[in-house]
Design a protein around this motif. Structure first.
Motif, PDB file in Angstrom:
ATOM      1  N   HIS A 216       2.120  -4.501  -4.121  1.00 43.02           N
ATOM      2  CA  HIS A 216       3.571  -4.584  -3.739  1.00 43.02           C
ATOM      3  C   HIS A 216       4.494  -4.584  -5.204  1.00 43.02           C
ATOM      4  N   TYR A 217       3.829  -4.911  -6.188  1.00 40.24           N
ATOM      5  CA  TYR A 217       4.769  -5.163  -7.412  1.00 40.24           C
ATOM      6  C   TYR A 217       5.527  -3.915  -7.953  1.00 40.24           C
ATOM      7  N   PRO A 218       5.012  -2.640  -7.806  1.00 46.56           N
ATOM      8  CA  PRO A 218       6.037  -1.712  -8.336  1.00 46.56           C
ATOM      9  C   PRO A 218       7.348  -1.600  -7.512  1.00 46.56           C
ATOM     10  N   HIS A 219       7.390  -2.123  -6.171  1.00 41.34           N
ATOM     11  CA  HIS A 219       8.468  -2.036  -5.616  1.00 41.34           C
ATOM     12  C   HIS A 219       9.683  -3.036  -6.548  1.00 41.34           C
ATOM     13  N   LEU A 220       9.205  -3.786  -7.313  1.00 42.59           N
ATOM     14  CA  LEU A 220      10.100  -4.816  -7.883  1.00 42.59           C
ATOM     15  C   LEU A 220      10.155  -4.001  -9.261  1.00 42.59           C
TER      16      LEU A 220
ATOM     17  N   TYR B  83      11.260   2.422   5.478  1.00 44.70           N
ATOM     18  CA  TYR B  83      12.344   3.553   5.378  1.00 44.70           C
ATOM     19  C   TYR B  83      12.517   3.894   3.865  1.00 44.70           C
ATOM     20  N   GLN B  84      13.312   2.652   3.378  1.00 43.30           N
ATOM     21  CA  GLN B  84      13.966   2.681   2.043  1.00 43.30           C
ATOM     22  C   GLN B  84      12.685   3.375   1.064  1.00 43.30           C
ATOM     23  N   TRP B  85      11.439   3.325   1.028  1.00 48.44           N
ATOM     24  CA  TRP B  85      10.512   3.984   0.448  1.00 48.44           C
ATOM     25  C   TRP B  85       9.918   4.965   0.683  1.00 48.44           C
ATOM     26  N   LEU B  86       9.823   5.474   2.074  1.00 43.52           N
ATOM     27  CA  LEU B  86       9.340   6.671   2.509  1.00 43.52           C
ATOM     28  C   LEU B  86      10.315   7.625   2.437  1.00 43.52           C
ATOM     29  N   GLY B  87      11.553   7.043   2.770  1.00 38.03           N
ATOM     30  CA  GLY B  87      12.633   8.219   2.804  1.00 38.03           C
ATOM     31  C   GLY B  87      12.740   8.798   4.420  1.00 38.03           C
ATOM     32  N   PHE B  88      11.976   8.260   5.410  1.00 37.70           N
ATOM     33  CA  PHE B  88      12.045   8.494   6.563  1.00 37.70           C
ATOM     34  C   PHE B  88      11.845   7.654   7.650  1.00 37.70           C
ATOM     35  N   LEU B  89      11.718   7.600   8.882  1.00 38.34           N
ATOM     36  CA  LEU B  89      11.751   6.474   9.596  1.00 38.34           C
ATOM     37  C   LEU B  89      10.465   6.688  10.214  1.00 38.34           C
TER      38      LEU B  89
ATOM     39  N   GLY C  59       0.885  -1.144  -0.045  1.00 39.05           N
ATOM     40  CA  GLY C  59      -0.091  -0.147   0.080  1.00 39.05           C
ATOM     41  C   GLY C  59       0.903   1.353   0.020  1.00 39.05           C
ATOM     42  N   LEU C  60       2.176   1.269   0.195  1.00 37.10           N
ATOM     43  CA  LEU C  60       3.016   2.332   0.340  1.00 37.10           C
ATOM     44  C   LEU C  60       3.197   2.784  -1.116  1.00 37.10           C
ATOM     45  N   THR C  61       3.032   2.143  -2.114  1.00 40.03           N
ATOM     46  CA  THR C  61       3.158   2.456  -3.436  1.00 40.03           C
ATOM     47  C   THR C  61       1.691   3.338  -3.763  1.00 40.03           C
ATOM     48  N   VAL C  62       0.642   3.143  -3.287  1.00 39.73           N
ATOM     49  CA  VAL C  62      -0.552   4.198  -3.528  1.00 39.73           C
ATOM     50  C   VAL C  62      -0.555   5.221  -2.540  1.00 39.73           C
TER      51      VAL C  62
END
Length: 264
Positions: free
Chosen positions: A172-176, A235-241, A3-6
């Motif tokens: 999930h798949y856009p992470h790939l 963190y690697q996708w949001l850019g922050f913790l 859902g982080l991609t959304v």
């Protein structure tokens, strides 16, 4: 993590809106579960969400959109958006031989072929279930050599069909995407439904006059599993913790669920 991609698209296109993000990390992956299980999880999550409250729910999961959307739309009195129809409409605009990679449950539901052919009856749709993809992402194995081999294995049957468009039928798949693009020929276009569900949400908020007229609040993150694990991996996708709160999912449907939220 899917859902982080959304969420990323929502934050970019709707900067004035405030978001509550829930990741059902205790029960991932959904793609190999039964429809009854998925419907139960979605009902519990929405019961808790509406108690917060929220004005709109965006189902940032293809599997739950395929197997639970119609039921929960009839049960809850807030607008609930699914991701499949916006993705299908976008795919038809891109090509005529459309490949869909998705979880086994989404593939078995036939939701994408039905949605695509409702828009264009002449479109050809080819599906491939990819049960390994979500665990690879959730366990942070994207950059391992084995992942490239697995992606190649699943894309090969679709390429054999001469697809000109590939739909990421799981959030999930856009992470790939970096790995997937290594396998896809340059002429094959990709469709990320996250982009198009965000456009649909923007239109729906305007139509229902639900746009936020105040300053946006900081996004709040909730999970049903381990908050620390989610924070570290995201963190690697949001850019922050992020600050992540835990919700005990089995109690979400009860009035006491509000008390079950534990700040981590």
């Amino acid at each position: 993590m899917g859902g982080l991609t959304v969420l990323k698209e929502l934050q970019q296109q709707l900067p004035n809106e405030s978001f509550l993000y829930f990741g059902d990390t205790a029960n991932v992956p959904y793609g190999t579960r039964s429809q009854a299980e998925i419907l139960g999880f979605v009902r519990q999550i929405l019961c808790w969400m509406t108690s917060q409250p929220i004005k709109m729910a965006i189902m940032a999961c293809n599997t739950s959109s395929a197997l639970a959307l119609d039921e929960v739309r009839a049960e809850f009195d807030i607008p609930i958006l699914g991701i499949i129809l916006p993705g299908a409409r976008a795919a038809v605009k891109q090509g005529k031989r459309i490949g869909v990679i998705a979880t086994p449950a989404t593939v078995a539901s036939e939701s994408y072929p039905q949605a695509i052919q409702e828009v264009n009856t002449t479109a050809k749709v080819f599906q491939e279930a990819c049960p390994e993809f979500v665990p690879l992402i959730e366990h942070n194995r994207i950059r391992e050599p084995e992942t490239l081999q697995i992606v190649h294995q699943h894309l090969h049957p679709l390429l054999q069909q001469g697809i000109d468009t590939l739909v990421y039928g799981c959030t999930h798949y856009p992470h790939l995407s970096g790995v997937i693009r290594q396998v896809l020929p340059s002429h094959v276009k990709t469709v990320d439904p996250a982009v198009y569900i965000t456009t649909a949400a923007k239109q729906e908020l305007k139509l229902l006059q639900l746009q936020n007229g105040h300053a946006a609040q900081t996004t709040r993150f909730f999970v049903s599993g381990c908050p620390e694990q989610f924070a570290e991996l995201s963190y690697q996708w949001l850019g922050f913790l992020p600050v992540v709160e835990k919700v005990i999912l089995p109690e979400l449907a009860s009035p006491q669920s509000i008390e079950a939220v534990e700040q981590i």
